[in-house]
Design an enzyme around this catalytic site. Structure first.
Site, short mmCIF file in Angstrom:
data_model
loop_
_atom_site.label_atom_id
_atom_site.label_comp_id
_atom_site.label_asym_id
_atom_site.label_seq_id
_atom_site.Cartn_x
_atom_site.Cartn_y
_atom_site.Cartn_z
N LYS A 101 0.77 -1.20 0.16
CA LYS A 101 -0.01 0.04 0.07
C LYS A 101 0.71 1.09 -0.05
O LYS A 101 1.91 1.29 0.68
CB LYS A 101 -1.07 -0.14 1.22
CG LYS A 101 -1.91 1.22 1.41
CD LYS A 101 -3.04 0.90 2.59
CE LYS A 101 -3.91 2.06 2.62
NZ LYS A 101 -4.84 1.89 3.77
N SER A 118 -9.27 2.12 2.50
CA SER A 118 -8.14 2.80 1.81
C SER A 118 -7.06 1.97 1.11
O SER A 118 -6.45 2.44 0.14
CB SER A 118 -7.42 3.97 2.35
OG SER A 118 -6.94 3.23 3.70
N SER A 164 -9.88 0.15 6.75
CA SER A 164 -9.52 0.25 5.30
C SER A 164 -8.72 -1.07 4.90
O SER A 164 -8.37 -1.17 3.86
CB SER A 164 -8.36 1.23 5.54
OG SER A 164 -8.80 2.50 5.52
#
Length: 447
Positions: free
Chosen positions: A78, A152, A176
């Protein structure tokens, strides 16, 4: 010729350790799939093709290859965690495009275990929202590309669901990991506080953010969590009988859970009854103020993360989110409301070992330029589809998302498992039993 795309991290690592495959051929196959498919998925901001192949060769030459738990396994990271030699943009035009000098500790642990970082994945700006789109790209759900992958950790989830990597690294500050995993049919676990090093941002959203795995199987999630935690998360030899509460109620007043997600939770309850556990309907005593507590911490975390950035280069929704949160930073940092929530919920977890809920309230929003939409519209979209994840960041307790059931479109639905502090192994064991009783499709057949 054996194809390693679509195989689990556990299978790939075993093959590399036993010299049935080389790290280079495994990584090259996955890079080819990324090149072929990511234009329509948008999982990656950066693909490290040449660097990844060079690193695969380094793994192959290691003297401890036969002991590496993730030998030659391609992994996506990420884009809010430092990867040595790559910039960390966190989905924003306001962040510097300068290479990181060192790996984040979780990335370093993955590499030490033999994994190869093939790229950095797309996130919403400053990882604020439960949809992933912005100046660096849009991550779509591989099961239904008209829908967002979630956020996210949306790019990381999309990469795994599309078979571009077998596992990916993400993090979870208000859901997330669990939100995109639920959208994309993956297994994830947000570990409890202190299990995995955090260091996600300035203050980790007041200690609410945790790093964790995204995987297609519980076995892979357990393996990756063990590497990230630097300690083996052992499957119990003789799983006990757990007292499981099933709740279909949204923690946020006024938000209803749709039929497909309620049905998924009921189906999971049936599986756990078949597995011999004590299951009954019971709702945690969520306070009426939970929605306000969630919003104040959510916005305040963004206000801290936005400090030092040129606000003129932030999208409108992020600017407003941070501006709203400025007034709540001191309150969130003090932690009184989080401690009060823990005290309120602890008696429930004295009575029950595990809480089972739907993972989401409804399917994910359409894949649109949400970063160009107004702040209130984003807040409503996020709250209406993902109200069930934030309480467990506020408490700091472990929580999983596990795929189960399908929507009319064929995209997956999912459930959430929540446990007491230190119950990560037990949650994984429950999820694995569900996986055995009701296997799910691991990746989307996009070829």
């Amino acid at each position: 010729m054996t194809s390693w795309v679509g195989r689990t991290a556990t299978e790939i690592a075993a093959a590399v350790r036993e010299k049935r495959a080389t790290p280079r051929e495994v990584v090259a196959e996955h890079l080819a799939r990324i090149k072929r498919l990511d234009g329509g998925i948008g999982a990656f901001r950066v693909v490290r093709a040449e660097a990844a192949l060079a690193e695969a060769d380094e793994v192959a030459s290691r003297g401890d290859l036969a002991e590496l738990p993730l030998a030659g396994v391609p992994v996506a990271v990420k884009d809010n965690l430092a990867v040595r030699g790559e910039s960390k943009r966190v989905g924003s035009a306001a962040t510097p495009d300068t290479p990181s000098d060192e790996d984040h500790v979780t990335v370093a642990r993955l590499r030490a275990a033999g994994a190869v970082v093939v790229g950095l994945t797309n996130v919403p700006e400053l990882c604020v929202f439960g949809t992933t789109e912005g100046v660096h790209g849009t991550a779509r759900n591989p099961w239904d590309t008209s829908r967002t992958a979630g956020g996210s950790s949306g790019g990381s989830a999309a990469a795994v669901a599309a078979g571009m990597v077998p596992i990916a690294l993400g993090n979870d500050g208000m859901g997330s990991l669990r939100i995109p995993a639920a959208n994309c049919g993956l297994v994830t676990i947000k570990p409890g506080t202190g299990v995995v090093p955090a260091g996600v941002s300035d203050g980790d959203w007041f200690g609410m953010s945790e790093n964790g795995p995204l995987a297609t199987t519980v076995e892979d999630a357990r393996l990756m969590l063990s590497v990230l935690a630097d300690t083996e998360v052992v499957r119990p030899d003789t799983p006990g009988t757990y007292r499981i509460a099933v709740s279909l109620r949204s923690p946020i007043a006024g938000v209803a859970v749709s039929k497909p997600y309620a049905s998924a939770a009921r189906e999971a309850a049936g599986l756990l009854i078949r597995a011999g556990h004590q299951v009954r309907r019971a709702d945690p005593p969520y306070p009426v103020s939970l929605g306000v507590t969630s919003l104040t911490h959510w916005t305040a975390g963004t206000a801290v993360d936005a400090q030092g950035l040129d606000v003129r280069r932030l999208s409108r929704r992020t600017r407003v989110h941070a501006a709203v949160g400025k007034r709540f930073v001191d309150r969130a940092r003090a932690g009184a409301s989080r401690e009060e929530l823990r005290r309120r919920l602890e008696p429930f977890f004295d009575e029950y070992d595990v809480l089972l809920t739907p993972a989401l309230a409804r399917r994910s929003p359409r894949s649109e330029p949400w970063h160009e939409r107004g702040w209130l519209r984003n807040i409503m979209a996020n709250t209406n589809y993902s109200p069930l994840t934030p309480p467990w960041n506020l408490t700091g307790w472990p929580a999983m998302a596990v795929p189960l059931g399908t929507l009319p479109s064929g995209a997956p639905t999912a459930v959430q498992l929540v446990g007491r502090p230190g119950s990560e192994a037990e949650l994984l064991a429950l999820a694995e039993r569900m996986e055995e009783l009701r296997p799910w499709r691991r990746t989307v057949p996009l070829d």
